[in-house]
Write a protein that holds these residues in place. Structure first.
Motif, short mmCIF file in Angstrom:
data_model
loop_
_atom_site.label_atom_id
_atom_site.label_comp_id
_atom_site.label_asym_id
_atom_site.label_seq_id
_atom_site.Cartn_x
_atom_site.Cartn_y
_atom_site.Cartn_z
N ASN A 90 40.07 30.32 41.50
CA ASN A 90 40.07 31.59 39.93
C ASN A 90 40.40 30.64 38.91
O ASN A 90 41.73 31.09 39.23
CB ASN A 90 41.38 32.80 41.40
CG ASN A 90 40.99 34.06 40.76
OD1 ASN A 90 39.83 35.00 39.98
ND2 ASN A 90 42.22 34.73 40.27
N ASN A 108 41.23 31.63 35.53
CA ASN A 108 41.19 32.55 33.91
C ASN A 108 41.15 32.02 32.96
O ASN A 108 40.44 31.55 32.32
CB ASN A 108 42.99 32.68 33.29
CG ASN A 108 43.17 33.60 33.00
OD1 ASN A 108 41.81 34.48 32.14
ND2 ASN A 108 44.41 34.03 31.76
N ASN A 130 35.51 33.72 38.42
CA ASN A 130 36.31 34.84 37.51
C ASN A 130 34.80 35.75 36.72
O ASN A 130 34.87 37.03 36.58
CB ASN A 130 36.76 33.71 36.03
CG ASN A 130 36.96 34.57 34.80
OD1 ASN A 130 36.01 34.71 34.12
ND2 ASN A 130 38.04 35.32 35.35
N TYR A 145 39.30 42.87 32.07
CA TYR A 145 38.26 42.12 32.37
C TYR A 145 37.31 43.07 32.17
O TYR A 145 37.36 43.85 32.51
CB TYR A 145 37.98 41.45 34.45
CG TYR A 145 38.84 40.38 34.11
CD1 TYR A 145 39.86 40.22 33.72
CD2 TYR A 145 38.87 40.11 35.76
CE1 TYR A 145 40.65 39.23 33.62
CE2 TYR A 145 39.80 38.77 36.17
CZ TYR A 145 40.28 38.37 35.14
OH TYR A 145 40.87 37.17 35.73
#
Length: 430
Positions: free
Chosen positions: A134, A136, A169, A368
Motif C-alpha cells: 500500500n 502512497n 493504490n 483518492y
C-alpha cells in the motif's frame, strides 16, 4: 471516538470491492499510521491511515488488516490484528478494541493480537504468490517521513524476496473515488456540522474581531457536534491575507470595510467537508466587492453544472478557465489584448485565479479518485473558483462539495449553507 459507530456493512462492502480486483493467490496488507512524536514525551494526536479505516473501520493505532481471498483456511481470508489491551493500558490510555469489539466494528470474524502477526503472516505467505503493498501514489503527495507502511514494505521485501509485488493504490483510487450511500451520509453529516459553524459566525463577526476568535467559534461548534474539529488547517484570511492561498496564521484583526475569506470545514468520522465562504467584516458588501463576489459565484454555479457523468477532469478545468476569463473581462481586470496574447501554458486568467477549480473529497480533503478517466456517479468533488486582487486588498473564493449524479447536475451537499449576497447581509445584520 466522538462519532456514532458506523455500520460494519460499509466496510464489508469495501473489502469485497477490493478483493474482487486482486490477482489469484495474492495477499494484501494495510497498516495503521504511526503516532508521531513532537519532542520529549509529546506526540501529535493520532490520525488513522484512511485506507485501513476504509476497509475495516478500525480507528486505532498498531492495527494491521490482511486480505487473502484464496487462503486455504477460510478463516484467514480476512484478518484484523489489533494491539492486545490490558488493565494497565485501560488505566493510562482508556478503552482499546477487544477481539469482540473489533469484529463488531469491522465485520471481520478472525481477530488476532498484534503479537501473533509475524507467525500468522509467515504461514499465509507460504500460500501466496503475490503481495499487494500500500504505497502512497496520490498526485499531490510530498511525504518525506518514513511511515509504518514503508517499514512494513521494506521488511517484507527482505523476508520474502521470491514473492511478486503488486500495488494496492490503483485499486483504491478506483473504488474509494466512488462513494457508497453510507459514505455520502457521513459526508452530509460533516457538511451539516460545517453549516452550523458558519451560521454561528454570521452573528459573531464584526469590525475589530480577531481571526483566531473566529477560529475558536468554529472549533466550539464543530466539537459540540461530535466532530474532532477541522478537516484541514483552517484559513481565516481578512483583507489582503486572502491573497495568500494557504494563509493559516489567523492572527490578524478584521477591519471595517474588509472582506474575510474563510476556508474552513468540519470532519466527521474521518470524512471531510470542504467549505469556503467570503463575507464582509461589517455585514455589508461595497458595490465593487459585490461585483467581484457575484462574478465568482457565477463561475461556481456554471462550473458546478459541468460536473456530470462522463466529464474529463482536465477538460473540465479548461472550460472553467473560459468561464473565469469572461468574468475577468467583465470586471475590467483583463482586456481582449491580454487574452489574445496569453501564454497557453499560463492563460491570462491565472493572474487572478491561479489554482484548480475542483478536486476529489472524501476520507481525505484531497481524496483518492481517478482523474484521467470520465467522472462517474457518486464521485464527490469540490467546486472552488476564486478571484484574487492584491492591489485592491481583496480575495474572494467560494466553495461547495457536490456529488456526481447518474444523469443531470450534481447534488450539492452544502446547498443549505448561505452564499447569496442578500442572504449573507440579512443574516449578518439580523
Amino acid at each position: 471516538m466522538k462519532y456514532h459507530q458506523i455500520s460494519n456493512q460499509l466496510f464489508i462492502k469495501n473489502r469485497k470491492k477490493f478483493m474482487a480486483q486482486m490477482k489469484p493467490k495474492s495477499i494484501a496488507a494495510f497498516n495503521s499510521n504511526d503516532i508521531y512524536p513532537i519532542s520529549a514525551d509529546s506526540t501529535m494526536p493520532f490520525e488513522q491511515h484512511r485506507d485501513i479505516f476504509y476497509l475495516s473501520g478500525a480507528d486505532q493505532e498498531e492495527t494491521i488488516l490482511v486480505l487473502f481471498p484464496d487462503a486455504m483456511d477460510s478463516r484467514h481470508r480476512e484478518i484484523l490484528f489489533v494491539r492486545e489491551t490490558n488493565e494497565h493500558i485501560a488505566v493510562w490510555e482508556g478503552e482499546k478494541l477487544t477481539k469482540e469489539k473489533a469484529t463488531e466494528v469491522s465485520g471481520i470474524k478472525t481477530i488476532y493480537w498484534l503479537s501473533d502477526f509475524k507467525k500468522v503472516f509467515f504461514d499465509l505467505m507460504t500460500e501466496a504468490d503475490t503481495i499487494y503493498f500500500n504505497t502512497n501514489e496520490h498526485y499531490r503527495q510530498a511525504v518525506e517521513t518514513q511511515t509504518r507502511e514503508d517499514r512494513f514494505i521494506l521488511e517484507c521485501k527482505k523476508e520474502f524476496p521470491a514473492h511478486q509485488y503488486a500495488k494496492s493504490n490503483p485499486i483504491l483510487q478506483q473504488i474509494r473515488g466512488i462513494k457508497e450511500t453510507e459514505e455520502l451520509d457521513l459526508m452530509q453529516t460533516a457538511c451539516n456540522i460545517t453549516e452550523k459553524g458558519f451560521r454561528r459566525l454570521l452573528g459573531f463577526v464584526k469590525p475589530d474581531v480577531w481571526e483566531y476568535e473566529i477560529e475558536a467559534e468554529l472549533l466550539h461548534e464543530f466539537v459540540k457536534n461530535r466532530s474532532k474539529g477541522f478537516a484541514y488547517q483552517p484559513i481565516i484570511a481578512s483583507g489582503n491575507n486572502a491573497n495568500v492561498l494557504h494563509y493559516v496564521e489567523n492572527n490578524q484583526q478584521c477591519k471595517n470595510g474588509d472582506l474575510i475569506l474563510m476556508d474552513v470545514a468540519a470532519e466527521y468520522a474521518n470524512y471531510s467537508s470542504d467549505l469556503t465562504r467570503t463575507i464582509p467584516v461589517n455585514g455589508k458588501f461595497t458595490q465593487r466587492q459585490k461585483d467581484v463576489y457575484n462574478a465568482v459565484l457565477r463561475v461556481k454555479n456554471d462550473a458546478t453544472k459541468l460536473l456530470v457523468s462522463g466529464t474529463i477532469w482536465a477538460e473540465y478545468h479548461k472550460e472553467c478557465g473560459k468561464l473565469m476569463t469572461s468574468e475577468l473581462l467583465g470586471l475590467g481586470l483583463l482586456d481582449k489584448a491580454d487574452v489574445q496574447n496569453e501564454n497557453p501554458d499560463w492563460p491570462a486568467y491565472k493572474k487572478y485565479f491561479m489554482h484548480g477549480t475542483s478536486h476529489h473529497i472524501g476520507l481525505n480533503t484531497h481524496d483518492y479518485g481517478e482523474l484521467k478517466t470520465p467522472m462517474k456517479a457518486n464521485m464527490v468533488f469540490t467546486v472552488e473558483p476564486g478571484i484574487y486582487i492584491p492591489n485592491e486588498k481583496m480575495g474572494i473564493r467560494l466553495e461547495d462539495d457536490v456529488v456526481i449524479q447518474e444523469k443531470g447536475a450534481p447534488f450539492n451537499l452544502m446547498a443549505n449553507i448561505p452564499i447569496e449576497v442578500d442572504e449573507l447581509e440579512e443574516l449578518m445584520n439580523s
